[in-house]
Motif scaffolding. Structure first.
Motif, PDB file in Angstrom:
ATOM      1  N   SER A  11       0.797  -1.086  -0.226  1.00  0.00           N
ATOM      2  CA  SER A  11      -0.101  -0.217   0.113  1.00  0.00           C
ATOM      3  C   SER A  11       0.734   1.250  -0.028  1.00  0.00           C
ATOM      4  CB  SER A  11      -0.868   0.154   1.100  1.00  0.00           C
ATOM      5  OG  SER A  11      -1.839  -1.173   1.154  1.00  0.00           O
ATOM      6  N   LEU A  12       2.037   1.096   0.662  1.00  0.00           N
ATOM      7  CA  LEU A  12       2.853   2.283   0.709  1.00  0.00           C
ATOM      8  C   LEU A  12       3.488   2.637  -0.322  1.00  0.00           C
ATOM      9  CD1 LEU A  12       4.428   4.596   2.286  1.00  0.00           C
ATOM     10  CD2 LEU A  12       6.361   2.505   2.869  1.00  0.00           C
ATOM     11  N   LEU A  13       4.013   1.522  -1.092  1.00  0.00           N
ATOM     12  CA  LEU A  13       4.569   1.714  -2.507  1.00  0.00           C
ATOM     13  C   LEU A  13       3.678   2.251  -3.514  1.00  0.00           C
ATOM     14  CD1 LEU A  13       7.125  -0.961  -2.749  1.00  0.00           C
ATOM     15  CD2 LEU A  13       7.429   1.082  -1.868  1.00  0.00           C
ATOM     16  N   MET A  14       2.399   1.862  -3.613  1.00  0.00           N
ATOM     17  CA  MET A  14       1.354   1.902  -4.397  1.00  0.00           C
ATOM     18  C   MET A  14       1.296   3.537  -4.225  1.00  0.00           C
ATOM     19  SD  MET A  14      -0.692   1.457  -7.030  1.00  0.00           S
ATOM     20  CE  MET A  14      -0.706   2.992  -7.788  1.00  0.00           C
ATOM     21  N   VAL A  15       0.729   3.901  -2.906  1.00  0.00           N
ATOM     22  CA  VAL A  15       0.389   5.438  -2.593  1.00  0.00           C
ATOM     23  C   VAL A  15       1.629   6.389  -2.912  1.00  0.00           C
ATOM     24  CG1 VAL A  15      -0.064   7.089  -0.857  1.00  0.00           C
ATOM     25  CG2 VAL A  15      -1.217   4.836  -0.943  1.00  0.00           C
ATOM     26  N   GLY A  16       2.702   6.037  -2.569  1.00  0.00           N
ATOM     27  CA  GLY A  16       3.994   6.496  -2.835  1.00  0.00           C
ATOM     28  C   GLY A  16       4.446   6.880  -4.370  1.00  0.00           C
ATOM     29  N   CYS A  17       4.175   5.841  -5.206  1.00  0.00           N
ATOM     30  CA  CYS A  17       4.301   5.800  -6.746  1.00  0.00           C
ATOM     31  C   CYS A  17       3.369   6.848  -7.212  1.00  0.00           C
ATOM     32  CB  CYS A  17       4.504   4.493  -7.033  1.00  0.00           C
ATOM     33  SG  CYS A  17       5.712   3.548  -7.085  1.00  0.00           S
ATOM     34  N   SER A  18       1.966   6.842  -6.702  1.00  0.00           N
ATOM     35  CA  SER A  18       0.785   7.544  -7.247  1.00  0.00           C
ATOM     36  C   SER A  18       1.321   9.095  -6.969  1.00  0.00           C
ATOM     37  CB  SER A  18      -0.672   7.196  -6.799  1.00  0.00           C
ATOM     38  OG  SER A  18      -1.341   7.607  -7.246  1.00  0.00           O
ATOM     39  N   PRO A  26      -3.825   8.584  -5.267  1.00  0.00           N
ATOM     40  CA  PRO A  26      -4.155   7.089  -5.702  1.00  0.00           C
ATOM     41  C   PRO A  26      -5.600   6.874  -5.388  1.00  0.00           C
ATOM     42  CG  PRO A  26      -3.107   6.960  -3.393  1.00  0.00           C
ATOM     43  CD  PRO A  26      -3.249   8.721  -3.961  1.00  0.00           C
ATOM     44  N   HIS A  27      -6.257   5.950  -6.336  1.00  0.00           N
ATOM     45  CA  HIS A  27      -7.521   5.537  -6.228  1.00  0.00           C
ATOM     46  C   HIS A  27      -7.482   4.263  -5.059  1.00  0.00           C
ATOM     47  CE1 HIS A  27      -8.893   7.736  -9.678  1.00  0.00           C
ATOM     48  NE2 HIS A  27      -7.998   7.151 -10.183  1.00  0.00           N
ATOM     49  N   ILE A  28      -8.798   4.416  -4.419  1.00  0.00           N
ATOM     50  CA  ILE A  28      -8.775   3.285  -3.348  1.00  0.00           C
ATOM     51  C   ILE A  28      -8.780   1.891  -3.862  1.00  0.00           C
ATOM     52  CG2 ILE A  28     -10.266   2.382  -1.637  1.00  0.00           C
ATOM     53  CD1 ILE A  28     -11.295   5.099  -1.039  1.00  0.00           C
ATOM     54  N   TYR A  29      -9.249   1.573  -4.871  1.00  0.00           N
ATOM     55  CA  TYR A  29      -9.155   0.292  -5.666  1.00  0.00           C
ATOM     56  C   TYR A  29      -7.767  -0.039  -5.744  1.00  0.00           C
ATOM     57  CZ  TYR A  29      -8.692   2.136 -10.554  1.00  0.00           C
ATOM     58  OH  TYR A  29      -8.230   2.515 -11.475  1.00  0.00           O
ATOM     59  N   GLU A  92      -9.194  -3.732 -19.110  1.00  0.00           N
ATOM     60  CA  GLU A  92      -7.792  -3.566 -19.092  1.00  0.00           C
ATOM     61  C   GLU A  92      -7.588  -4.263 -17.483  1.00  0.00           C
ATOM     62  OE1 GLU A  92      -5.802  -0.286 -20.406  1.00  0.00           O
ATOM     63  OE2 GLU A  92      -6.625  -0.401 -22.519  1.00  0.00           O
ATOM     64  N   TRP A  93      -6.273  -4.927 -17.415  1.00  0.00           N
ATOM     65  CA  TRP A  93      -5.827  -5.193 -16.070  1.00  0.00           C
ATOM     66  C   TRP A  93      -5.352  -3.829 -15.325  1.00  0.00           C
ATOM     67  CZ3 TRP A  93      -6.603  -9.820 -14.075  1.00  0.00           C
ATOM     68  CH2 TRP A  93      -6.793 -11.202 -14.832  1.00  0.00           C
ATOM     69  N   PRO A  94      -5.424  -3.910 -14.058  1.00  0.00           N
ATOM     70  CA  PRO A  94      -4.865  -2.586 -13.418  1.00  0.00           C
ATOM     71  C   PRO A  94      -3.238  -2.995 -13.201  1.00  0.00           C
ATOM     72  CG  PRO A  94      -6.126  -3.993 -11.856  1.00  0.00           C
ATOM     73  CD  PRO A  94      -6.484  -4.794 -13.188  1.00  0.00           C
ATOM     74  N   VAL A  95      -2.450  -2.683 -14.236  1.00  0.00           N
ATOM     75  CA  VAL A  95      -1.285  -3.309 -14.558  1.00  0.00           C
ATOM     76  C   VAL A  95      -0.384  -2.709 -13.060  1.00  0.00           C
ATOM     77  CG1 VAL A  95       0.780  -3.586 -15.552  1.00  0.00           C
ATOM     78  CG2 VAL A  95      -1.262  -3.674 -16.572  1.00  0.00           C
ATOM     79  N   LEU A  96      -0.239  -1.533 -12.987  1.00  0.00           N
ATOM     80  CA  LEU A  96       0.205  -0.864 -11.837  1.00  0.00           C
ATOM     81  C   LEU A  96       0.355  -1.316 -10.725  1.00  0.00           C
ATOM     82  CD1 LEU A  96       2.776   1.037 -11.615  1.00  0.00           C
ATOM     83  CD2 LEU A  96       0.955   3.024 -11.133  1.00  0.00           C
ATOM     84  N   PRO A  97      -0.833  -1.311 -10.118  1.00  0.00           N
ATOM     85  CA  PRO A  97      -1.018  -1.844  -8.633  1.00  0.00           C
ATOM     86  C   PRO A  97      -0.674  -3.299  -8.560  1.00  0.00           C
ATOM     87  CG  PRO A  97      -3.098  -0.621  -9.297  1.00  0.00           C
ATOM     88  CD  PRO A  97      -2.190  -0.887 -10.537  1.00  0.00           C
ATOM     89  N   LEU A  98      -1.004  -4.107  -9.426  1.00  0.00           N
ATOM     90  CA  LEU A  98      -0.758  -5.599  -9.746  1.00  0.00           C
ATOM     91  C   LEU A  98       0.818  -5.883  -9.488  1.00  0.00           C
ATOM     92  CD1 LEU A  98      -3.199  -7.183 -11.763  1.00  0.00           C
ATOM     93  CD2 LEU A  98      -3.191  -7.585  -9.140  1.00  0.00           C
ATOM     94  N   VAL A  99       1.457  -4.856 -10.207  1.00  0.00           N
ATOM     95  CA  VAL A  99       2.952  -5.251 -10.616  1.00  0.00           C
ATOM     96  C   VAL A  99       3.734  -4.532  -9.299  1.00  0.00           C
ATOM     97  CG1 VAL A  99       5.083  -4.550 -11.587  1.00  0.00           C
ATOM     98  CG2 VAL A  99       2.996  -5.412 -13.021  1.00  0.00           C
ATOM     99  N   ILE A 100       3.174  -3.481  -8.804  1.00  0.00           N
ATOM    100  CA  ILE A 100       3.779  -2.686  -7.456  1.00  0.00           C
ATOM    101  C   ILE A 100       3.581  -3.732  -6.345  1.00  0.00           C
ATOM    102  CG2 ILE A 100       3.383  -1.032  -5.795  1.00  0.00           C
ATOM    103  CD1 ILE A 100       3.109   0.779  -8.023  1.00  0.00           C
ATOM    104  N   GLY A 101       2.543  -4.330  -6.241  1.00  0.00           N
ATOM    105  CA  GLY A 101       2.125  -5.359  -5.048  1.00  0.00           C
ATOM    106  C   GLY A 101       2.908  -6.309  -5.051  1.00  0.00           C
ATOM    107  N   TRP A 154      -1.775  13.009   2.792  1.00  0.00           N
ATOM    108  CA  TRP A 154      -1.597  14.341   3.243  1.00  0.00           C
ATOM    109  C   TRP A 154      -0.823  15.395   2.174  1.00  0.00           C
ATOM    110  CZ3 TRP A 154       2.888  17.400   5.184  1.00  0.00           C
ATOM    111  CH2 TRP A 154       2.460  18.790   5.791  1.00  0.00           C
ATOM    112  N   VAL A 155       0.314  14.898   1.571  1.00  0.00           N
ATOM    113  CA  VAL A 155       0.988  15.554   0.405  1.00  0.00           C
ATOM    114  C   VAL A 155      -0.043  15.685  -0.820  1.00  0.00           C
ATOM    115  CG1 VAL A 155       2.718  15.483  -1.246  1.00  0.00           C
ATOM    116  CG2 VAL A 155       3.157  15.153   1.287  1.00  0.00           C
ATOM    117  N   ALA A 156      -0.672  14.760  -1.059  1.00  0.00           N
ATOM    118  CA  ALA A 156      -1.433  14.729  -2.062  1.00  0.00           C
ATOM    119  C   ALA A 156      -2.711  15.728  -2.097  1.00  0.00           C
ATOM    120  CB  ALA A 156      -2.032  13.207  -2.631  1.00  0.00           C
ATOM    121  N   MET A 157      -3.273  15.808  -0.752  1.00  0.00           N
ATOM    122  CA  MET A 157      -4.090  16.825  -0.502  1.00  0.00           C
ATOM    123  C   MET A 157      -3.675  18.334  -0.316  1.00  0.00           C
ATOM    124  SD  MET A 157      -6.245  14.193   2.100  1.00  0.00           S
ATOM    125  CE  MET A 157      -7.528  15.424   2.569  1.00  0.00           C
TER     126      MET A 157
END
Length: 199
Positions: A11-18, A26-29, A92-101, A154-157
């Motif tokens: 989750s951290l890597l996904m939010v950080g990349c986004s 990042p989207h919740i999904y 389409e597959w959610p490629v980025l979240p799957l690969v990051i995870g 917080w940064v994204a907001m």
């Protein structure tokens, strides 16, 4: 790493990349998918969180490759990416979240003494040996990951409440500077800086 830390790290890597790379909230999904994908490599362990859900996949994988085999390798990461990009299906597959995870899991296990066979089928395991799985350090990492998620959100907001957070941040910066000064032996200067930070 244990399951909850894999989810938090993914989750951290996904939010950080986004936020840090894509420059968007990042989207919740996406975070949920990354967290779930962070458990995928452990499908080769029948007693893992996912292994207990799909034993008909996990048991054959464990018999063929053992735990931390092909599923924890760069080869499997390449196969996952290839599959996602060449088999789009109706949606389409959610490629980025799957690969990051998926990658986050391998990175997480790389930090533990058991290591991972990054270059499978070469059996050599690579390990940074920074902490033992399910130990006190991992519990701290788990908490730090969720703190990092909150920070990136917080940064994204656009840093709401920064006005009242600024004095705290400045005090922490002064505290950090004080630690550096203290470690270099300048005790008097350290005391002055510390007093200013606490004033």
């Amino acid at each position: 790493m244990i399951a909850k830390t894999h989810i938090a790290f993914a989750s951290l890597l996904m939010v950080g990349c986004s936020v840090g790379i894509l420059g968007r909230m990042p989207h919740i999904y996406e975070v949920a998918i990354a967290g779930a994908a962070g458990l995928l490599p452990d499908l080769d362990h029948p007693k893992s969180t996912l292994g207990r859900i799909v034993p008909y996949i996990s048991i054959p994988l464990a018999k063929l490759f053992g735990h931390r085999g092909i599923t924890h390798s760069l080869l499997m990461v390449g196969l996952v990416i290839w599959f996602l990009l060449t088999h789009p299906g109706e949606r389409e597959w959610p490629v980025l979240p799957l690969v990051i995870g998926y990658l986050s899991h391998i990175l997480g296990d790389l930090l533990t003494p058991s290591g991972v066979p990054l270059l499978w089928p070469v059996r050599k395991k690579f390990s940074l040996n920074l902490f033992k799985a399910n130990g006190p350090m991992e519990n701290l990492i788990f908490l730090a990951c969720w703190a990092g998620v909150l920070y990136f959100i917080w940064v994204a907001m656009h840093r709401p409440g920064e006005t009242w957070l600024r004095p705290l941040r400045e005090s922490l910066c002064q505290w950090g500077q004080a630690q550096v000064i203290y470690s270099s032996g300048r005790l008097a200067e350290w005391v002055v800086t510390l007093v200013r930070a606490l004033a």
